[in-house]
Each structure stands twice: as structure tokens, then as C-alpha cells.
Design a protein around this motif. Structure first.
Motif, mmCIF file in Angstrom:
data_model
loop_
_atom_site.group_PDB
_atom_site.id
_atom_site.type_symbol
_atom_site.label_atom_id
_atom_site.label_comp_id
_atom_site.label_asym_id
_atom_site.label_seq_id
_atom_site.Cartn_x
_atom_site.Cartn_y
_atom_site.Cartn_z
ATOM 1 N N SER A 6 0.838 -1.183 0.000
ATOM 2 C CA SER A 6 0.000 0.000 0.000
ATOM 3 C C SER A 6 0.881 1.245 0.000
ATOM 4 O O SER A 6 2.115 1.160 -0.048
ATOM 5 C CB SER A 6 -0.931 -0.005 1.226
ATOM 6 O OG SER A 6 -1.892 1.033 1.125
ATOM 7 N N GLU A 12 -5.024 9.114 6.005
ATOM 8 C CA GLU A 12 -4.504 8.244 7.068
ATOM 9 C C GLU A 12 -3.474 8.929 7.959
ATOM 10 O O GLU A 12 -2.949 8.297 8.874
ATOM 11 C CB GLU A 12 -3.871 6.991 6.437
ATOM 12 C CG GLU A 12 -4.870 6.151 5.670
ATOM 13 C CD GLU A 12 -4.222 5.097 4.782
ATOM 14 O OE1 GLU A 12 -4.944 4.187 4.346
ATOM 15 O OE2 GLU A 12 -2.995 5.190 4.514
ATOM 16 N N TYR A 27 -4.966 -0.866 9.261
ATOM 17 C CA TYR A 27 -4.191 -1.648 8.289
ATOM 18 C C TYR A 27 -4.035 -3.088 8.771
ATOM 19 O O TYR A 27 -4.203 -4.040 7.992
ATOM 20 C CB TYR A 27 -2.816 -1.026 8.073
ATOM 21 C CG TYR A 27 -2.740 -0.105 6.886
ATOM 22 C CD1 TYR A 27 -2.709 -0.606 5.585
ATOM 23 C CD2 TYR A 27 -2.692 1.277 7.047
ATOM 24 C CE1 TYR A 27 -2.635 0.230 4.486
ATOM 25 C CE2 TYR A 27 -2.623 2.135 5.955
ATOM 26 C CZ TYR A 27 -2.595 1.601 4.683
ATOM 27 O OH TYR A 27 -2.538 2.435 3.581
ATOM 28 N N CYS A 31 -5.696 -6.281 7.019
ATOM 29 C CA CYS A 31 -4.802 -7.337 6.525
ATOM 30 C C CYS A 31 -5.337 -8.716 6.912
ATOM 31 O O CYS A 31 -5.341 -9.643 6.089
ATOM 32 C CB CYS A 31 -3.396 -7.124 7.076
ATOM 33 S SG CYS A 31 -2.156 -8.223 6.364
ATOM 34 N N VAL A 74 2.263 -4.622 4.413
ATOM 35 C CA VAL A 74 1.626 -5.065 5.649
ATOM 36 C C VAL A 74 1.431 -6.572 5.570
ATOM 37 O O VAL A 74 1.004 -7.098 4.539
ATOM 38 C CB VAL A 74 0.276 -4.359 5.844
ATOM 39 C CG1 VAL A 74 -0.342 -4.741 7.188
ATOM 40 C CG2 VAL A 74 0.439 -2.846 5.736
#
Length: 239
Positions: A6, A12, A27, A31, A74
């Protein structure tokens, strides 16, 4: 480890141009959702079974908050099943391999009709391939609440706090608790213990305790009877 790439979005980051703690948590939560969806164990699958993975505890450690437009990776990996309890780690890195943040999480599989624990079936056990436990210092799951906390103004759960399970989303509890932490307080470790579910129009009674050195904030988001929905502990970086 399951991963996705990302780039830090403007939506954010905070006033300093760095990703906020709340976005970082999102995040990690996203994920795990992507991972489950991609292996065929997503929301629709669990809805058919009338089951849901409910988060019991977070421990998130932050080395550095990434900057606006920085490219990140992530990742997540489950590492243990014990009865109805599942545990998984998370990691956020730069494209160059710098570890920005890492986490441990504990989840409980629940039957949504009986509201009782349920054991993972064979499809789940084979789908969630266990990996090595992440090399980090693991904190206890339980969070102690100092007795000298200050009661704050209660507030009502609104529709935007809810997720697809129709109760307050895990990340929303953290957003609620963050309201009682100074804006210039840089969190190095977040611990969260989830105790019970708050739903639409429930009242939340916050109690806030501050450590003697000002480097630790504990926020208990309680029911009217004083029993907590959620307890969040914020520890300052370099403390």
C-alpha cells in the motif's frame, strides 16, 4: 506470511504528516480480513456457519509511523490454535525492509446464535497455516486498571461506530479511548483488552488513569455498572 502493498494516504495521516495510530491499527485489521477472504474463509463463509472471529486483545508496538505517500508492506500470520482461541502476528515494513510496527493479537471463535465459543473446523485449521511466532516481547493479555482513574462524561454509541457484526468495531474502541490521550502523546505501544460488546445506543462511561510520569494512559470504556466493554493502554515511545 500473507502480505499486501500500500501507500500512505492523506486520509490516514495526522497534523504531522505521519500515519495515525488508528490508521495503523486499521491496516492490521484489514490485513487479517484480506487474508481470510483470499483463502476462502471470509465474512460470507462465517456468516453461513453463524460464527465470527472476535478480537480479544491487541499488542501493537511502533518503531516509527510512516510518512504521507510512503510505500509500505503489511503482513500477517497465524501462529497458534488452542481450542476456540486463535493467535496471529502482524508486521508493517517499508519497501526497503525497515520494520515500522509489529503486533500480536488474540481472537476467539464464537457461535453467533448461541453466543458461545466454537472450535475451528478442519477447513479453518488447514486454511490458516501456522507460522513461527514473531520475535517480540509479548505483554500479558490482561490489562490492570489503576484504581485512581477519573470518570469522564458518558457518551452514546452511534451508527458509525458499528461494523458488519452490528457491534462497536475493534478500531472504534481505540478511537474512543484516544480522545482522552494528549494530542502530542506519541504512542510506542498500544495494548487493548476487549471484554464485552457495545451496540447501538449503549452508553459508554470512560474512566481515565494517568501514570505518575505521564508516559502511560489507561482508558477503561465501561458500562453503567462499571464493568468494561474495553480497556486500552497507551505507552509513550522511549519510555
Amino acid at each position: 506470511m500473507y502480505t499486501f502493498d500500500s501507500r500512505v494516504r492523506y486520509s490516514e495521516v495526522g497534523v504531522d504528516g505521519n500515519m495515525t495510530l488508528e490508521s495503523l491499527l486499521d491496516y492490521f485489521q484489514d490485513c487479517s480480513t484480506f487474508h481470510s477472504e483470499d483463502i476462502g474463509l471470509g465474512v460470507d463463509y462465517f456468516n453461513e456457519l453463524h460464527q465470527v472471529w472476535m478480537l480479544s486483545a491487541w499488542q501493537i508496538c511502533v518503531n516509527r509511523y510512516p510518512h504521507l505517500c510512503e510505500r509500505i508492506t503489511v503482513g500477517t500470520a497465524p501462529y497458534d490454535f488452542k481450542g476456540f482461541i486463535g493467535s496471529r502476528n502482524f508486521e508493517m515494513k517499508t519497501q526497503e525492509g525497515e520494520v515500522l510496527a509489529y503486533a500480536n493479537s488474540v481472537w476467539s471463535l464464537m457461535d453467533t446464535r448461541k453466543m458461545m465459543p466454537a472450535k475451528p473446523n478442519e477447513r479453518m485449521l488447514s486454511g490458516y497455516v501456522l507460522e513461527e511466532k514473531y520475535p517480540m516481547e509479548y505483554a500479558p493479555r490482561k490489562i490492570g486498571v489503576p484504581p485512581e482513574g477519573q470518570a469522564m462524561e458518558p457518551f452514546e454509541v452511534k451508527a458509525h461506530h458499528l461494523d458488519t457484526n452490528k457491534h462497536v468495531n475493534n478500531g472504534q474502541y481505540v478511537r474512543m479511548a484516544m480522545e482522552y490521550v494528549p494530542k502530542d502523546f506519541c504512542v510506542g505501544q498500544l495494548r487493548v483488552e476487549y471484554k464485552s460488546q457495545a451496540v447501538l445506543e449503549d452508553m459508554v462511561f470512560p474512566v481515565v488513569a494517568v501514570g505518575e510520569t505521564g508516559t502511560l494512559y489507561t482508558v477503561s470504556l465501561n458500562k453503567e455498572d462499571g464493568k468494561p466493554y474495553c480497556i486500552a493502554e497507551f505507552k509513550a515511545r522511549n519510555s
